[in-house]
Design a protein around this motif. Structure first.
Motif, PDB file in Angstrom:
ATOM      1  N   VAL A  21       0.819  -1.218   0.000  1.00 24.93           N
ATOM      2  CA  VAL A  21       0.000   0.000   0.000  1.00 24.93           C
ATOM      3  C   VAL A  21       0.857   1.274   0.000  1.00 24.93           C
ATOM      4  N   SER A  22       1.955   1.265   0.751  1.00 29.66           N
ATOM      5  CA  SER A  22       2.725   2.495   0.991  1.00 29.66           C
ATOM      6  C   SER A  22       3.179   3.222  -0.272  1.00 29.66           C
ATOM      7  N   PRO A  23       3.853   2.545  -1.233  1.00 23.41           N
ATOM      8  CA  PRO A  23       4.270   3.293  -2.435  1.00 23.41           C
ATOM      9  C   PRO A  23       3.096   3.707  -3.309  1.00 23.41           C
ATOM     10  N   LEU A  24       1.988   2.953  -3.230  1.00 21.26           N
ATOM     11  CA  LEU A  24       0.822   3.306  -4.040  1.00 21.26           C
ATOM     12  C   LEU A  24       0.245   4.658  -3.615  1.00 21.26           C
ATOM     13  N   VAL A  25       0.279   4.957  -2.318  1.00 24.95           N
ATOM     14  CA  VAL A  25      -0.247   6.236  -1.832  1.00 24.95           C
ATOM     15  C   VAL A  25       0.471   7.400  -2.497  1.00 24.95           C
ATOM     16  N   TRP A  26       1.808   7.360  -2.488  1.00 28.35           N
ATOM     17  CA  TRP A  26       2.571   8.486  -3.027  1.00 28.35           C
ATOM     18  C   TRP A  26       2.505   8.530  -4.547  1.00 28.35           C
ATOM     19  N   SER A  27       2.455   7.377  -5.176  1.00 32.22           N
ATOM     20  CA  SER A  27       2.307   7.346  -6.626  1.00 32.22           C
ATOM     21  C   SER A  27       0.950   7.915  -7.040  1.00 32.22           C
ATOM     22  N   MET A  28      -0.072   7.629  -6.247  1.00 32.84           N
ATOM     23  CA  MET A  28      -1.406   8.152  -6.541  1.00 32.84           C
ATOM     24  C   MET A  28      -1.478   9.663  -6.300  1.00 32.84           C
ATOM     25  N   TYR A  29      -0.724  10.175  -5.317  1.00 34.14           N
ATOM     26  CA  TYR A  29      -0.635  11.624  -5.151  1.00 34.14           C
ATOM     27  C   TYR A  29      -0.014  12.276  -6.388  1.00 34.14           C
ATOM     28  N   ALA A  30       1.013  11.630  -6.955  1.00 33.52           N
ATOM     29  CA  ALA A  30       1.624  12.151  -8.176  1.00 33.52           C
ATOM     30  C   ALA A  30       0.609  12.157  -9.325  1.00 33.52           C
ATOM     31  N   ASP A  31      -0.228  11.132  -9.392  1.00 34.71           N
ATOM     32  CA  ASP A  31      -1.285  11.092 -10.409  1.00 34.71           C
ATOM     33  C   ASP A  31      -2.300  12.218 -10.199  1.00 34.71           C
TER      34      ASP A  31
END
Length: 457
Positions: A350-360
């Motif tokens: 979950v952790s890297p997905l949060v920040w990647s989704m913020y970039a999106d």
């Protein structure tokens, strides 16, 4: 295509932040209550009240960073400027002055606010760099995975070394052994702080900003666009849930091992026997988080970020419920470790997905509004992290107080022990369920991001 050295350099930044953050989240509550000698209620109030400053400081830092222009870029120079203040503030946070209770309480408020302000000053620009190191959505997930892999690596080192470091400064320092536990904790933090300073400087030297973002509009326009950005609201709620989940469990562990399991528990595997202590339990979790981070890229590439996130949250909830029924026995200790392994694998995904989704979300905002406010968007991630941690830490301490836990007491009541069991099981399970429901309505699917990426090009 970004260089490997840049990905490693980006990871080093969160390795530093995470070493501090995990110690703050998991050991600061018990430091305040059992060593600094604040009451549980005072500690809970401190951790909650000081977060109101973050509602100002995080967006403020985002606005400042978005408008920074230097020869090193917009966000990268803050890694160099704030590396030393970051280390110094951490040492001050774990320093216990020889004052009365009221004086120590005031000191705790000042140093806690100082630490969180400096953390904002370096972490908001650092997180925002993800939006300007590459324009490719999938490569952002790769950068985010490097970030979280190094973050959990740093957490593993800090958590596994923390108790041995404190023990070293108490008992085994040949030149100047300290005469109390408070000084030992300060010595341990000095070691960790020195490492964190070097990591941030390394991150500054290895990274580069490659994407020139469009100039931001007026400040009022930035906030207006942000408040109308539905995906931003959703991912911020999801980010807060992830930190609530992690901190509720993490802040409980030191108390759980000290008062429920006992500080002399061992696991006997037949051929080998070893001490089962909080640092080991947490460090095992960090290693498994790293495995989860590595898995996030292929899983999200195949199933999409949203589906991977929801499935992981459901698994975290189910596994947490099982923790409540594990007995205090040799077999129970091995089961606890197994559940920690599995839960940590999914939190790592979950952790890297949060920040990647913020970039999106930042890319979505650029396409929709025609201007970029990358740091302002990422500052909400930092704010969600700190609010989630504060709310969870405060709630755990207030719950312990309500259930009758007495710091440093030789024995705790059955009710107090029940409170600790709930914060390791059913309470995080409920948070995981809410997390899954929140992300279920997140609109930026893989197909939608392909459209946005084409528009940006």
């Amino acid at each position: 295509m970004a260089k490997l050295s840049e990905k490693i350099g980006y990871g080093m930044g969160d390795m530093s932040s995470s070493m501090f953050w995990k110690i703050f989240s998991y050991y600061l509550p018990i430091f305040y209550s059992d060593i600094f000698q604040l009451s549980l209620a005072q500690t809970a109030t401190l951790m909650f009240v000081t977060r109101f400053w973050d509602t100002v400081s995080d967006p403020m830092m985002g606005v400042i960073a978005d408008r920074t222009e230097t020869r090193w870029g917009k966000y990268r120079p803050y890694l160099m400027w704030f590396a030393a203040p970051f280390a110094i503030a951490g040492v001050l946070l774990f320093t216990t002055p020889d004052w009365d209770n009221q004086g120590r309480l005031v000191y705790a408020y000042i140093t806690y606010i100082l630490m969180m302000t400096v953390y904002t000053g370096i972490n908001v620009p650092y997180a925002s760099m993800l939006g300007v190191m590459t324009s490719d959505s999938q490569e952002k997930t790769v950068f985010s995975s490097y970030r979280m892999f190094f973050a959990y690596g740093g957490s593993f080192i800090a958590l596994f070394a923390w108790e041995p470091l404190c023990d070293f400064f108490t008992k085994y320092q040949p030149l100047a052994p300290v005469d109390n536990v408070a000084d030992a904790w300060q010595g341990a933090m000095i070691v960790i702080a020195a490492v964190c300073f070097l990591l941030f400087m390394g991150s500054f030297m290895l990274t580069r900003e490659h994407v020139r973002v469009k100039p931001t509009a007026g400040l009022g326009s930035d906030f207006k666009h942000l408040l109308k950005n539905a995906p931003w609201w959703i991912i911020t709620a999801g980010a807060m849930c992830t930190n609530l989940f992690n901190t509720v469990r993490g802040a409980t562990v030191a108390y759980y091992f000290k008062y429920y399991i006992g500080e002399s528990a061992h696991i006997d595997l037949g051929v080998v026997e070893f001490l089962f202590f909080a640092g080991l339990f947490l460090a095992v979790g960090e290693v498994c988080n790293m495995v989860g981070v590595v898995s996030a890229v292929p899983l999200s590439k195949r199933f999409g970020k949203k589906t991977t996130f929801i499935a992981s949250a459901i698994a975290m909830g189910v596994l947490s419920v099982l923790f409540f029924y594990v007995p205090v026995s040799n077999g129970g200790f091995m089961t606890m470790l197994l559940l920690q392994v599995l839960i940590s694998l999914f939190t790592g995904i979950v952790s890297p997905l949060v920040w990647s989704m913020y970039a999106d979300v930042a890319d979505y905002s650029t396409v929709k509004n025609g201007t970029s406010s990358t740091a302002l968007i990422f500052s909400s991630g930092s704010m969600a992290q700190k609010f989630g941690g504060a709310i969870a830490g405060s709630a755990v301490l207030l719950l312990f107080d309500a259930f009758g836990l007495v710091p440093n007491a030789a024995e705790q009541t059955e009710t107090a022990l029940l409170g600790m069991r709930l914060t390791m099981s059913y309470i995080p399970a409920v948070i995981a369920a809410v997390m899954a429901l929140v992300i279920w309505i997140y609109p930026l699917t893989t197909a939608k991001m392909k459209e946005i990426s084409q528009e940006l090009k």
